[in-house]
Design a protein around this motif. Structure first.
Motif, PDB file in Angstrom:
ATOM      1  N   UNK A   1     -11.035  46.580  -7.215  1.00  0.00           N
ATOM      2  CA  UNK A   1     -10.574  47.416  -6.093  1.00  0.00           C
ATOM      3  C   UNK A   1     -10.912  46.779  -4.752  1.00  0.00           C
ATOM      4  N   UNK A   2     -12.149  46.270  -4.638  1.00  0.00           N
ATOM      5  CA  UNK A   2     -12.558  45.645  -3.381  1.00  0.00           C
ATOM      6  C   UNK A   2     -11.755  44.373  -3.101  1.00  0.00           C
ATOM      7  N   UNK A   3     -11.464  43.609  -4.150  1.00  0.00           N
ATOM      8  CA  UNK A   3     -10.654  42.403  -3.972  1.00  0.00           C
ATOM      9  C   UNK A   3      -9.237  42.745  -3.511  1.00  0.00           C
TER      10      UNK A   3
ATOM     11  N   UNK B   1      -5.179  43.151   0.801  1.00  0.00           N
ATOM     12  CA  UNK B   1      -4.291  43.977   1.626  1.00  0.00           C
ATOM     13  C   UNK B   1      -4.575  43.762   3.105  1.00  0.00           C
ATOM     14  N   UNK B   2      -5.862  43.739   3.484  1.00  0.00           N
ATOM     15  CA  UNK B   2      -6.218  43.523   4.887  1.00  0.00           C
ATOM     16  C   UNK B   2      -5.749  42.146   5.348  1.00  0.00           C
ATOM     17  N   UNK B   3      -5.918  41.141   4.474  1.00  0.00           N
ATOM     18  CA  UNK B   3      -5.479  39.791   4.825  1.00  0.00           C
ATOM     19  C   UNK B   3      -3.955  39.745   5.008  1.00  0.00           C
ATOM     20  N   UNK B   4      -3.221  40.338   4.079  1.00  0.00           N
ATOM     21  CA  UNK B   4      -1.757  40.345   4.183  1.00  0.00           C
ATOM     22  C   UNK B   4      -1.294  41.125   5.419  1.00  0.00           C
ATOM     23  N   UNK B   5      -1.992  42.211   5.730  1.00  0.00           N
ATOM     24  CA  UNK B   5      -1.618  43.014   6.895  1.00  0.00           C
ATOM     25  C   UNK B   5      -1.811  42.218   8.197  1.00  0.00           C
TER      26      UNK B   5
ATOM     27  N   UNK C   1       6.370  44.504   1.453  1.00  0.00           N
ATOM     28  CA  UNK C   1       6.695  44.187   0.058  1.00  0.00           C
ATOM     29  C   UNK C   1       5.594  43.338  -0.581  1.00  0.00           C
ATOM     30  N   UNK C   2       5.051  42.405   0.193  1.00  0.00           N
ATOM     31  CA  UNK C   2       3.960  41.579  -0.333  1.00  0.00           C
ATOM     32  C   UNK C   2       2.712  42.431  -0.608  1.00  0.00           C
ATOM     33  N   UNK C   3       2.421  43.398   0.291  1.00  0.00           N
ATOM     34  CA  UNK C   3       1.263  44.276   0.087  1.00  0.00           C
ATOM     35  C   UNK C   3       1.454  45.136  -1.162  1.00  0.00           C
ATOM     36  N   UNK C   4       2.656  45.662  -1.336  1.00  0.00           N
ATOM     37  CA  UNK C   4       2.940  46.470  -2.521  1.00  0.00           C
ATOM     38  C   UNK C   4       2.788  45.653  -3.796  1.00  0.00           C
ATOM     39  N   UNK C   5       3.243  44.413  -3.739  1.00  0.00           N
ATOM     40  CA  UNK C   5       3.103  43.541  -4.919  1.00  0.00           C
ATOM     41  C   UNK C   5       1.631  43.237  -5.190  1.00  0.00           C
ATOM     42  N   UNK C   6       0.837  43.085  -4.118  1.00  0.00           N
ATOM     43  CA  UNK C   6      -0.596  42.839  -4.301  1.00  0.00           C
ATOM     44  C   UNK C   6      -1.292  44.043  -4.922  1.00  0.00           C
TER      45      UNK C   6
END
Length: 356
Positions: free
Chosen positions: A77-79, A84-88, A133-138
């Motif tokens: 979960x933490x990873x 997500x924060x990195x992609x955002x 879309x990348x965040x959702x895939x992550x």
């Protein structure tokens, strides 16, 4: 307690490395880039502001997680949160960079697409969509059904927002066709005129000379007849009508007028010094011989000052040369006029004058 020393050291070390990178290395790289001919390097460093520090911190946090014995579910979960924060933040960086590059390219390139908030926001929206879309895939959410749902739902959206989409497509058409762009001076058939300040997803903003704003829906502007004074070039030739007395020497009039016009072109801001003014006699008017003076200016707005100075200097020079600018007059001639005889119907006497 000892097991937390290494994770804390990694996190603090990553923060320190991020600060050093931003304060020293990033500035050094910016100075090196300034010495080159790289196009828009400042935009990259502006978009990177504080982002590198966050990325260094996320890297240290991820490394710290690998050294801490946590439950697999919590670690996963933490990873994911870190990813997500990195992609955002990466999406924010790319969106700002793409939007700023589009604006800069539009300002610098004469043949490229003009810079406007509509184009800028469209590019940013596209980057944000890919980022989401990348965040959702992550997160492990399949994006294929979402894309299919969006495709089906787009028909309903198009029907519900017909007016909005019409303005959006009209705005894109105006930008791509280059019929009008920000900073152009246009005049509508309805009489409104001014400088185009922006083309948004819904309307075009026109700023009048008295500093008022005119809001025109994009679809109305796209279907309207308007005059763009900056196309195909900003420089335009404008006309000043003049009339002189019938007693004037027309050769002298032409020479004096052209001297004044050339002086205005060379000395008044807005005039084109390389242009050779000329005059054309037009007609024998009721009280004057009329002609037109042709002057060239850098853009439409400059004609006010140039015309103002030309009329002042021409009037002064005509007075010095004794050239008459006639007032509107009309002279009526009576040929062989004879006063008619009128009889008094009561006395039968002939009246000798109109006052009798």
């Amino acid at each position: 307690m000892m097991q937390w020393i290494l994770p804390l050291a990694l996190i603090l070390g990553s923060l320190l490395a991020g600060l050093i990178f931003e304060r020293f290395f990033l500035k050094k790289i910016k100075k090196l880039a300034a010495r080159t001919d790289f196009f828009g390097y400042e935009l990259i460093f502006e978009a990177l502001h504080r982002k590198t520090l966050i990325w260094f911190f996320l890297g240290g946090l991820y490394a710290a997680l690998l050294t801490v014995p946590l439950a697999p579910a919590i670690s996963t979960l933490l990873q994911k949160i870190i990813a997500i924060v990195f992609l955002y933040t990466a999406t924010l960086f790319l969106a700002k960079l793409a939007g700023d590059f589009v604006c800069l390219a539009g300002q610098k390139s004469k043949g490229g697409l003009p810079a406007s908030s509509l184009l800028n926001n469209s590019v940013k929206t596209l980057v944000f969509v890919f980022g989401i879309l990348m965040i959702l895939q992550a997160l492990g959410i399949p994006i294929t059904p979402i894309i299919a749902t969006l495709g089906i739902g787009s028909l309903a959206v198009a029907l519900a927002f017909q007016d909005t989409l019409a303005n959006l497509y009209a705005g894109l058409f105006l930008i791509i066709s280059k019929q009008v762009k920000p900073n152009d001076y246009i005049k509508l058939t309805t009489g409104e005129e001014g400088y185009v300040t922006d083309i948004t997803w819904r309307n075009t903003t026109i700023k009048e000379l008295p500093n008022n704003l005119i809001i025109v829906p994009n679809k109305n502007l796209a279907s309207a007849i308007f005059k763009n004074y900056h196309l195909p070039a900003k420089e335009i030739v404008f006309q000043v009508p003049v009339g002189v007395s019938y007693e004037s020497d027309l050769d002298q009039i032409e020479q004096v007028t052209l001297n004044v016009a050339q002086e205005v072109m060379e000395n008044v801001p807005g005039g084109v010094p390389e242009f050779k003014p000329f005059i054309l006699y037009q007609e024998f008017g009721e009280f004057s011989i009329n002609f037109t003076v042709f002057l060239r200016i850098n853009e439409f707005f400059d004609q006010r000052l140039v015309k103002h100075e030309f009329i002042k200097r021409l009037h002064k020079r005509y007075r010095e040369e004794g050239i008459e600018i006639p007032f509107p007059t009309r002279i009526t001639y009576f040929k062989d006029f004879q006063q008619p005889k009128v009889e008094n119907p009561t006395t039968g006497q002939t009246l000798k004058s109109w006052d009798s």
